[in-house]
Design a protein around this motif. Structure first.
Motif, short mmCIF file in Angstrom:
data_model
loop_
_atom_site.label_atom_id
_atom_site.label_comp_id
_atom_site.label_asym_id
_atom_site.label_seq_id
_atom_site.Cartn_x
_atom_site.Cartn_y
_atom_site.Cartn_z
N LEU A 1 14.09 86.45 21.59
CA LEU A 1 14.94 85.57 22.39
C LEU A 1 14.89 84.14 21.85
CD1 LEU A 1 13.90 86.83 25.94
CD2 LEU A 1 16.13 87.20 24.88
N LEU A 2 13.69 83.68 21.51
CA LEU A 2 13.53 82.34 20.96
C LEU A 2 14.30 82.19 19.65
CD1 LEU A 2 12.24 79.52 20.82
CD2 LEU A 2 10.21 80.60 19.81
N ALA A 3 14.19 83.20 18.78
CA ALA A 3 14.90 83.15 17.50
C ALA A 3 16.41 83.09 17.72
CB ALA A 3 14.53 84.37 16.66
N ALA A 4 16.90 83.86 18.69
CA ALA A 4 18.33 83.85 18.98
C ALA A 4 18.79 82.47 19.46
CB ALA A 4 18.66 84.91 20.03
N GLU A 5 18.03 81.88 20.37
CA GLU A 5 18.39 80.56 20.88
C GLU A 5 18.38 79.51 19.76
OE1 GLU A 5 19.33 79.94 24.20
OE2 GLU A 5 19.34 82.12 24.14
N LEU A 6 17.37 79.56 18.91
CA LEU A 6 17.32 78.64 17.78
C LEU A 6 18.48 78.86 16.82
CD1 LEU A 6 13.49 78.76 16.99
CD2 LEU A 6 14.75 76.81 17.93
N GLY A 7 18.87 80.13 16.66
CA GLY A 7 19.98 80.44 15.77
C GLY A 7 21.30 79.88 16.27
N PHE A 8 21.58 80.05 17.55
CA PHE A 8 22.81 79.49 18.11
C PHE A 8 22.82 77.97 17.99
CE2 PHE A 8 23.15 83.59 20.43
CZ PHE A 8 24.45 83.90 20.08
N LEU A 9 21.68 77.35 18.27
CA LEU A 9 21.59 75.90 18.19
C LEU A 9 21.82 75.42 16.76
CD1 LEU A 9 20.90 73.11 19.37
CD2 LEU A 9 18.47 73.65 18.99
N GLU A 10 21.20 76.10 15.81
CA GLU A 10 21.34 75.70 14.41
C GLU A 10 22.78 75.84 13.93
OE1 GLU A 10 19.97 77.71 10.29
OE2 GLU A 10 18.32 77.14 11.61
N LYS A 11 23.40 76.98 14.21
CA LYS A 11 24.77 77.20 13.75
C LYS A 11 25.74 76.22 14.41
CE LYS A 11 28.01 79.37 11.51
NZ LYS A 11 28.10 79.26 10.02
N LEU A 12 25.57 75.98 15.70
CA LEU A 12 26.46 75.05 16.38
C LEU A 12 26.29 73.64 15.85
CD1 LEU A 12 28.61 74.68 18.52
CD2 LEU A 12 26.80 74.41 20.23
N THR A 13 25.06 73.26 15.52
CA THR A 13 24.81 71.94 14.94
C THR A 13 25.53 71.79 13.61
OG1 THR A 13 22.64 71.82 16.02
CG2 THR A 13 23.03 70.34 14.16
N PHE A 14 25.48 72.83 12.77
CA PHE A 14 26.18 72.79 11.49
C PHE A 14 27.69 72.69 11.69
CE2 PHE A 14 22.56 75.31 9.31
CZ PHE A 14 21.86 74.13 9.11
N LEU A 15 28.21 73.46 12.63
CA LEU A 15 29.66 73.45 12.87
C LEU A 15 30.12 72.08 13.38
CD1 LEU A 15 30.16 76.96 14.55
CD2 LEU A 15 30.83 76.26 12.24
N GLN A 16 29.32 71.49 14.25
CA GLN A 16 29.70 70.17 14.77
C GLN A 16 29.60 69.10 13.69
OE1 GLN A 16 27.10 69.87 18.19
NE2 GLN A 16 28.60 70.81 19.56
N ALA A 17 28.63 69.24 12.80
CA ALA A 17 28.53 68.30 11.69
C ALA A 17 29.73 68.43 10.75
CB ALA A 17 27.24 68.54 10.91
N ALA A 18 30.33 69.65 10.72
CA ALA A 18 31.51 69.88 9.87
C ALA A 18 32.81 69.51 10.57
CB ALA A 18 31.53 71.33 9.43
N GLY A 19 32.73 69.04 11.81
CA GLY A 19 33.93 68.58 12.49
C GLY A 19 34.30 69.29 13.76
N LEU A 20 33.55 70.32 14.16
CA LEU A 20 33.86 71.01 15.41
C LEU A 20 33.60 70.09 16.60
CD1 LEU A 20 34.58 73.79 16.76
CD2 LEU A 20 32.10 74.16 16.95
N GLY A 21 34.56 70.03 17.52
CA GLY A 21 34.41 69.16 18.68
C GLY A 21 33.26 69.58 19.58
N ARG A 22 32.54 68.62 20.07
CA ARG A 22 31.38 68.92 20.91
C ARG A 22 31.77 69.63 22.21
NH1 ARG A 22 27.69 63.38 20.44
NH2 ARG A 22 27.27 63.56 18.19
N TYR A 23 32.95 69.35 22.70
CA TYR A 23 33.41 69.96 23.95
C TYR A 23 34.59 70.90 23.70
CZ TYR A 23 30.50 66.26 25.84
OH TYR A 23 29.44 65.43 26.12
N SER A 24 34.69 71.39 22.48
CA SER A 24 35.76 72.33 22.15
C SER A 24 35.48 73.69 22.80
CB SER A 24 35.86 72.50 20.64
OG SER A 24 34.68 73.08 20.13
N SER A 25 36.51 74.52 22.82
CA SER A 25 36.36 75.87 23.40
C SER A 25 35.28 76.66 22.68
CB SER A 25 37.69 76.61 23.34
OG SER A 25 38.68 75.95 24.08
N GLU A 26 35.23 76.54 21.37
CA GLU A 26 34.24 77.29 20.60
C GLU A 26 32.83 76.81 20.89
OE1 GLU A 26 33.09 78.54 16.00
OE2 GLU A 26 34.90 77.37 16.41
N ALA A 27 32.64 75.51 20.96
CA ALA A 27 31.31 74.97 21.24
C ALA A 27 30.83 75.40 22.62
CB ALA A 27 31.33 73.45 21.14
N LEU A 28 31.73 75.35 23.59
CA LEU A 28 31.36 75.78 24.94
C LEU A 28 31.05 77.26 24.98
CD1 LEU A 28 33.96 73.74 27.05
CD2 LEU A 28 31.53 73.24 26.74
#
Length: 230
Positions: free
Chosen positions: A165-192
């Motif tokens: 469970l911990l690995a999964a949570e860290l994985g989602f956080l890491e991927k979302l951080t990368f996507l947001q750094a690449a331009g994904l909106g913080r409150y976009s549908s995908e981020a939510l």
């Protein structure tokens, strides 16, 4: 044998998380493929789907099994072992997809906390499964050894499940951080969607752990009640 309400809730959370992660990887990220020279992201998408279905969803069912399955002890033991075997297979393919994506994209491997926890978890999961098969299934230890090992097998299984469970949570956080750094909106549908999926997995894990460790009057004698026996 009726499935208890907490187990139904856990299964509903598991099904919901599976739907959301597929929606994310297929609708927002373009699909899944282990061989996509044009779009390496499709290779990566295999990773979260298989890790979630394997270690989290099938793992949850296997952890809860002895309290909810209506079959004999031997049948329950066989299904428990097979579910964990399938989870290990899916997890191995998921790990392969992550390494393949990194290698073909020129990205370093094993640099993040997610990768460290994840690889350690799959190693511990494998050891736990092999020891469980050797002790309780084939060739099988003596009844005395099995009785002594059972509480430790259960405790270790829960620890490995929580690490997954911990690995999964860290994985989602890491991927979302990368996507947001690449331009994904913080409150976009995908981020939510990603955040909500991670939240469902957290709730799923909490419900499973609370359910299997709660005392019940009709627990199977070989189930989690063994942890509390002297």
């Amino acid at each position: 044998m009726a499935v208890p309400a907490p187990a139904k809730v856990a299964r509903l959370l598991a099904a919901s998380a599976a739907v959301l992660v597929l929606l994310w990887c297929v609708h927002f990220r373009g699909g899944l493929s282990l061989g996509s020279p044009a779009n390496k992201g499709l290779i990566f998408n295999v990773h979260p789907v298989l890790m979630l279905i394997g270690f989290i969803i099938l793992g949850s069912e296997a952890v809860m099994g002895y309290k909810i399955w209506p079959w004999s002890h031997d049948a329950n033991k066989m299904v428990h072992m097979l579910l964990h075997a399938v989870a290990l297979f899916l997890g191995s393919v998921g790990i392969y997809a992550a390494f393949k994506f990194h290698n073909e994209s020129g990205i370093d491997n094993l640099y993040s906390l997610h990768s460290w926890v994840g690889l350690g978890t799959i190693c511990l999961y494998s050891i736990q499964w092999l020891l469980g098969v050797a002790t309780f299934f084939f060739p099988g230890a003596s009844p005395t050894v099995r009785r002594r090992m059972l509480p430790w097998h259960i405790r270790a299984g829960l620890v490995v499940y929580i690490l997954a469970l911990l690995a999964a949570e860290l994985g989602f956080l890491e991927k979302l951080t990368f996507l947001q750094a690449a331009g994904l909106g913080r409150y976009s549908s995908e981020a939510l969607l990603v955040n909500f999926t991670a939240l469902l997995i957290l709730l799923l894990g909490a419900s499973v752990v609370l359910y299997v460790t709660a005392p019940m009057h009709n627990e199977h004698t070989q189930g989690y009640s063994a942890v509390h026996k002297p």
